[in-house]
Scaffold this motif. Structure first.
Motif, PDB file in Angstrom:
ATOM      1  N   LYS A 171       0.809  -1.230   0.000  1.00  0.00           N
ATOM      2  CA  LYS A 171       0.000   0.000   0.000  1.00  0.00           C
ATOM      3  C   LYS A 171       0.842   1.280   0.000  1.00  0.00           C
ATOM      4  CE  LYS A 171      -0.603  -0.176   5.044  1.00  0.00           C
ATOM      5  NZ  LYS A 171       0.273   0.968   5.337  1.00  0.00           N
ATOM      6  N   ASP A 172       2.100   1.163   0.398  1.00  0.00           N
ATOM      7  CA  ASP A 172       2.954   2.348   0.474  1.00  0.00           C
ATOM      8  C   ASP A 172       3.858   2.510  -0.738  1.00  0.00           C
ATOM      9  OD1 ASP A 172       1.991   2.954   3.075  1.00  0.00           O
ATOM     10  OD2 ASP A 172       3.366   1.466   3.918  1.00  0.00           O
ATOM     11  N   ALA A 173       3.707   1.626  -1.717  1.00  0.00           N
ATOM     12  CA  ALA A 173       4.629   1.639  -2.854  1.00  0.00           C
ATOM     13  C   ALA A 173       4.399   2.874  -3.729  1.00  0.00           C
ATOM     14  CB  ALA A 173       4.444   0.386  -3.688  1.00  0.00           C
ATOM     15  N   PRO A 174       5.483   3.477  -4.228  1.00  0.00           N
ATOM     16  CA  PRO A 174       5.346   4.569  -5.197  1.00  0.00           C
ATOM     17  C   PRO A 174       4.917   4.002  -6.551  1.00  0.00           C
ATOM     18  CG  PRO A 174       7.654   4.017  -4.893  1.00  0.00           C
ATOM     19  CD  PRO A 174       6.891   3.187  -3.902  1.00  0.00           C
ATOM     20  N   GLY A 175       4.854   4.844  -7.538  1.00  0.00           N
ATOM     21  CA  GLY A 175       4.341   4.410  -8.836  1.00  0.00           C
ATOM     22  C   GLY A 175       5.344   3.714  -9.720  1.00  0.00           C
ATOM     23  N   GLY A 176       6.606   3.598  -9.286  1.00  0.00           N
ATOM     24  CA  GLY A 176       7.626   2.991 -10.124  1.00  0.00           C
ATOM     25  C   GLY A 176       7.489   1.483 -10.219  1.00  0.00           C
ATOM     26  N   TRP A 177       8.297   0.924 -11.113  1.00  0.00           N
ATOM     27  CA  TRP A 177       8.256  -0.515 -11.377  1.00  0.00           C
ATOM     28  C   TRP A 177       9.582  -1.165 -11.006  1.00  0.00           C
ATOM     29  CZ3 TRP A 177       4.230  -3.457 -13.476  1.00  0.00           C
ATOM     30  CH2 TRP A 177       3.103  -2.738 -13.893  1.00  0.00           C
ATOM     31  N   LEU A 178       9.514  -2.437 -10.660  1.00  0.00           N
ATOM     32  CA  LEU A 178      10.689  -3.270 -10.456  1.00  0.00           C
ATOM     33  C   LEU A 178      10.881  -4.116 -11.709  1.00  0.00           C
ATOM     34  CD1 LEU A 178      10.050  -4.372  -6.769  1.00  0.00           C
ATOM     35  CD2 LEU A 178      11.450  -2.473  -7.602  1.00  0.00           C
ATOM     36  N   GLY A 179      12.043  -4.006 -12.311  1.00  0.00           N
ATOM     37  CA  GLY A 179      12.286  -4.694 -13.577  1.00  0.00           C
ATOM     38  C   GLY A 179      12.912  -6.061 -13.402  1.00  0.00           C
ATOM     39  N   LEU A 180      12.938  -6.798 -14.500  1.00  0.00           N
ATOM     40  CA  LEU A 180      13.516  -8.141 -14.532  1.00  0.00           C
ATOM     41  C   LEU A 180      14.840  -8.086 -15.276  1.00  0.00           C
ATOM     42  CD1 LEU A 180      10.322 -10.235 -15.358  1.00  0.00           C
ATOM     43  CD2 LEU A 180      11.349  -9.818 -13.134  1.00  0.00           C
ATOM     44  N   GLY A 181      15.893  -8.545 -14.634  1.00  0.00           N
ATOM     45  CA  GLY A 181      17.205  -8.553 -15.255  1.00  0.00           C
ATOM     46  C   GLY A 181      17.718  -9.962 -15.459  1.00  0.00           C
ATOM     47  N   GLY A 182      18.930 -10.087 -16.001  1.00  0.00           N
ATOM     48  CA  GLY A 182      19.543 -11.392 -16.206  1.00  0.00           C
ATOM     49  C   GLY A 182      18.711 -12.283 -17.101  1.00  0.00           C
ATOM     50  N   THR A 183      18.638 -13.560 -16.753  1.00  0.00           N
ATOM     51  CA  THR A 183      17.884 -14.522 -17.564  1.00  0.00           C
ATOM     52  C   THR A 183      16.391 -14.224 -17.569  1.00  0.00           C
ATOM     53  OG1 THR A 183      17.751 -16.029 -15.667  1.00  0.00           O
ATOM     54  CG2 THR A 183      19.581 -16.353 -17.196  1.00  0.00           C
ATOM     55  N   LEU A 184      15.886 -13.548 -16.521  1.00  0.00           N
ATOM     56  CA  LEU A 184      14.453 -13.251 -16.460  1.00  0.00           C
ATOM     57  C   LEU A 184      14.035 -12.165 -17.443  1.00  0.00           C
ATOM     58  CD1 LEU A 184      13.576 -13.392 -12.663  1.00  0.00           C
ATOM     59  CD2 LEU A 184      13.355 -15.175 -14.396  1.00  0.00           C
ATOM     60  N   ALA A 185      14.993 -11.422 -17.978  1.00  0.00           N
ATOM     61  CA  ALA A 185      14.643 -10.378 -18.943  1.00  0.00           C
ATOM     62  C   ALA A 185      13.976 -10.969 -20.177  1.00  0.00           C
ATOM     63  CB  ALA A 185      15.894  -9.593 -19.339  1.00  0.00           C
ATOM     64  N   GLY A 186      14.322 -12.194 -20.527  1.00  0.00           N
ATOM     65  CA  GLY A 186      13.735 -12.832 -21.694  1.00  0.00           C
ATOM     66  C   GLY A 186      12.474 -13.620 -21.413  1.00  0.00           C
ATOM     67  N   SER A 187      12.023 -13.626 -20.157  1.00  0.00           N
ATOM     68  CA  SER A 187      10.792 -14.342 -19.816  1.00  0.00           C
ATOM     69  C   SER A 187       9.577 -13.582 -20.329  1.00  0.00           C
ATOM     70  CB  SER A 187      10.694 -14.512 -18.296  1.00  0.00           C
ATOM     71  OG  SER A 187      10.532 -13.248 -17.667  1.00  0.00           O
ATOM     72  N   LEU A 188       8.417 -14.214 -20.261  1.00  0.00           N
ATOM     73  CA  LEU A 188       7.184 -13.565 -20.718  1.00  0.00           C
ATOM     74  C   LEU A 188       6.908 -12.271 -19.946  1.00  0.00           C
ATOM     75  CD1 LEU A 188       4.730 -13.753 -22.614  1.00  0.00           C
ATOM     76  CD2 LEU A 188       3.567 -15.101 -20.844  1.00  0.00           C
TER      77      LEU A 188
END
Length: 289
Positions: A171-188
């Motif tokens: 509930k306290d999270a700002p509007g930004g996003w957490l990205g996927l790096g490494g091998t997860l960058a190519g995931s769906l």
């Protein structure tokens, strides 16, 4: 040409795959000097250098590619023989290795280990958590639980269910996003983020859904997580956004050369049944996904 020592083969292939002696030493768990000695011995037996040395590393010589390909074939043949001579335990069972991504190993598979162990006795199971794919073709594991649309041609398996994803935040999270790096960058989910979230809106990245879950719980931003993690994470809630229904088939698979062996079939049935018991959680049904 002298007679080749096949024990040197894995050192040569490690250098070919990694591009350096130092990397090969780390992969094999030996020191730098051992890799150099084995590589020099192999090249001496082969009658010519196999690699071109430079400041950038070791690169295969074009005229020695056939040697390396033949070496790979020989290594695969030795591995296939090893599959049929698996480690035998004192009680007559064998030790088998199941690999999957950390988000599944540390959730459903760890929870289901007691039931799996009962079903495969007297065999025993080693659960290997790895976000980089272990090479089943070279017996780094006998079986995998793999979220993927399709399997490689040398693998066979069965889809147990889907692995569903959703967006989570506290509930306290700002509007930004957490990205996927490494091998997860190519995931769906990684591809969806790359296509729909501007890079300046990504406040941090990680190559593990487990790590992303903790980061989201800490209030860093919104994260696309497997529902099996997000729904269970304290303080996280699903966030409505324009992300489509993302889900990936979850395979229980093995190498085609292992398929049909009684111990492998026993393990496959046990793991498949475990995933089916957890199907609602894996498919995000708990919160109506």
């Amino acid at each position: 040409m002298q007679k080749l020592n096949w024990d040197d083969l894995r050192f040569v292939l490690a250098v070919a795959d990694s591009g350096s002696v130092a990397s090969a030493a780390r992969i094999l768990g030996v020191n730098h000097a051992t890799v150099l000695r084995r590589l020099n011995a192999f090249e001496a037996a082969a009658g010519a250098p196999v690699f071109e040395r430079s400041a950038q590393g070791y690169r295969l010589r074009a005229d020695r590619l056939a040697v390396i390909e033949a070496a790979r074939d020989a290594a695969s043949a030795l591995d296939r023989a090893g599959r049929h001579l698996s480690e035998t335990l004192p009680d007559g069972g064998s030790l088998m290795r199941l690999t999957s991504v950390d988000s599944l190993c540390q959730s459903v598979l760890a929870e289901e280990m007691p039931q799996i162990a009962k079903r495969i006795a007297p065999h025993r199971l080693a659960l290997i958590s790895a976000n980089t794919r272990l090479d089943i073709s070279r017996l780094q594991a006998e079986m995998t639980v793999r979220p993927t649309p399709t399997l490689e041609e040398f693998m066979v398996g069965e889809i147990a269910c889907d692995l569903a994803f959703a967006v989570y935040a506290n509930k306290d999270a700002p509007g930004g996003w957490l990205g996927l790096g490494g091998t997860l960058a190519g995931s769906l989910p990684g591809r969806w983020l790359a296509d729909h979230v501007l890079s300046e809106h990504v406040v941090a990245l990680a190559d593990s859904f487990q790590v992303l879950t903790v980061m989201a719980q800490a209030g860093m931003g919104r994260a696309v997580l497997p529902c099996i993690l997000g729904d269970r994470a304290r303080g996280l809630n699903r966030i409505d956004c324009d992300m489509p229904d993302l889900r990936v088939p979850l395979w229980v698979a093995t190498h085609r050369d292992l398929a049909g062996l009684p111990r492998i079939d026993l393990l496959q049935r046990a793991v498949f049944a475990a995933l089916r018991r957890q199907r609602d959680a894996l498919e995000g049904v708990a919160q109506g996904a």
